[in-house]
Motif scaffolding. Structure first.
Motif, mmCIF file in Angstrom:
data_model
loop_
_atom_site.group_PDB
_atom_site.id
_atom_site.type_symbol
_atom_site.label_atom_id
_atom_site.label_comp_id
_atom_site.label_asym_id
_atom_site.label_seq_id
_atom_site.Cartn_x
_atom_site.Cartn_y
_atom_site.Cartn_z
ATOM 1 N N LEU A 1 0.498 9.127 -4.929
ATOM 2 C CA LEU A 1 0.870 8.613 -6.248
ATOM 3 C C LEU A 1 1.994 9.428 -6.869
ATOM 4 N N ILE B 1 -5.476 2.348 -8.118
ATOM 5 C CA ILE B 1 -5.314 3.658 -7.494
ATOM 6 C C ILE B 1 -6.676 4.042 -6.940
ATOM 7 N N ARG C 1 -1.929 10.102 -14.824
ATOM 8 C CA ARG C 1 -1.361 8.752 -14.894
ATOM 9 C C ARG C 1 -0.894 8.370 -16.282
ATOM 10 N N ILE D 1 -0.750 -4.188 -5.578
ATOM 11 C CA ILE D 1 -0.353 -2.822 -5.234
ATOM 12 C C ILE D 1 -1.586 -1.934 -5.170
ATOM 13 N N THR D 2 -1.759 -1.255 -4.049
ATOM 14 C CA THR D 2 -2.841 -0.291 -3.865
ATOM 15 C C THR D 2 -2.196 1.055 -3.574
ATOM 16 N N VAL D 3 -2.582 2.066 -4.351
ATOM 17 C CA VAL D 3 -2.048 3.414 -4.163
ATOM 18 C C VAL D 3 -3.188 4.319 -3.725
ATOM 19 N N TYR E 1 5.218 -2.584 -9.710
ATOM 20 C CA TYR E 1 4.361 -3.333 -10.634
ATOM 21 C C TYR E 1 5.197 -4.173 -11.595
ATOM 22 N N GLY F 1 4.151 8.387 -9.912
ATOM 23 C CA GLY F 1 3.999 6.941 -9.973
ATOM 24 C C GLY F 1 5.285 6.140 -10.061
ATOM 25 N N ALA G 1 5.222 3.073 -7.753
ATOM 26 C CA ALA G 1 4.132 2.182 -8.156
ATOM 27 C C ALA G 1 4.505 1.413 -9.422
ATOM 28 N N VAL H 1 0.869 -1.177 0.000
ATOM 29 C CA VAL H 1 0.000 0.000 0.000
ATOM 30 C C VAL H 1 0.902 1.222 0.000
ATOM 31 N N MET H 2 0.635 2.131 -0.931
ATOM 32 C CA MET H 2 1.416 3.365 -1.041
ATOM 33 C C MET H 2 0.510 4.554 -0.757
ATOM 34 N N GLU I 1 -4.378 8.085 -3.199
ATOM 35 C CA GLU I 1 -4.042 9.452 -3.621
ATOM 36 C C GLU I 1 -5.217 10.360 -3.322
#
Length: 153
Positions: A89, A134, A120, A107-109, A99, A92, A95, A85-86, A111
């Protein structure tokens, strides 16, 4: 759970000007994100001259900034995280790197700003899929839902 960003952010803050982290966060929310492209490099700034993220157009998954590379040291302690978890963003960089190079990780971001998420495509950030997403959310509120569900934060 491995919490690594705090050390890397502290390192980056020391190397920056004497402006406090709190002042920088307030400044970031005041300005619209600014995308600059010079040759093979694209950067994201939240205030003029304050580079938040940088990428090479020819190799968008590479980590250019030293603080981003430092944040990846979590793999020394947890080489195969199931869920990362970030918070934030930006452009990126982290991320995209996770990935590409941690294909077993979800991966969960989180923002807060829709205007950052809207960038993005300009930063070659993957589309949401089974492994990557995201979420536009305030991390302070969203984190309550995690309850230990992340291996790396």
């Amino acid at each position: 759970m491995v919490l690594f960003g705090i050390m890397a952010e502290r390192h980056a803050t020391i190397k920056r000007s004497r402006t406090s982290t709190r002042q920088q966060i307030l400044t970031q929310n005041t300005y619209r994100p600014l995308v600059k492209t010079l040759g093979n490099t694209r950067s994201l700034e939240f205030a003029p001259g304050m580079v938040q993220s940088e990428m090479r157009l020819s190799r968008p998954d590479d980590l250019i900034l030293s603080y981003a590379r430092a944040m990846m040291c979590f793999v020394l302690f947890h080489p195969r995280p199931e869920h990362i978890v970030m918070v934030g963003l930006g452009g990126g960089s982290l991320a995209k790197f996770c990935y590409r190079y941690l294909p077993h990780s979800r991966i969960t971001v989180l923002e807060l700003r829709a205007d950052v998420i809207a960038l993005r495509e300009q930063f070659a950030i993957p589309r949401d899929n089974a492994r990557f997403r995201i979420i536009e959310a305030d991390a302070v509120h969203y984190m309550r839902q995690l309850r230990g569900a992340a291996d790396v934060l």
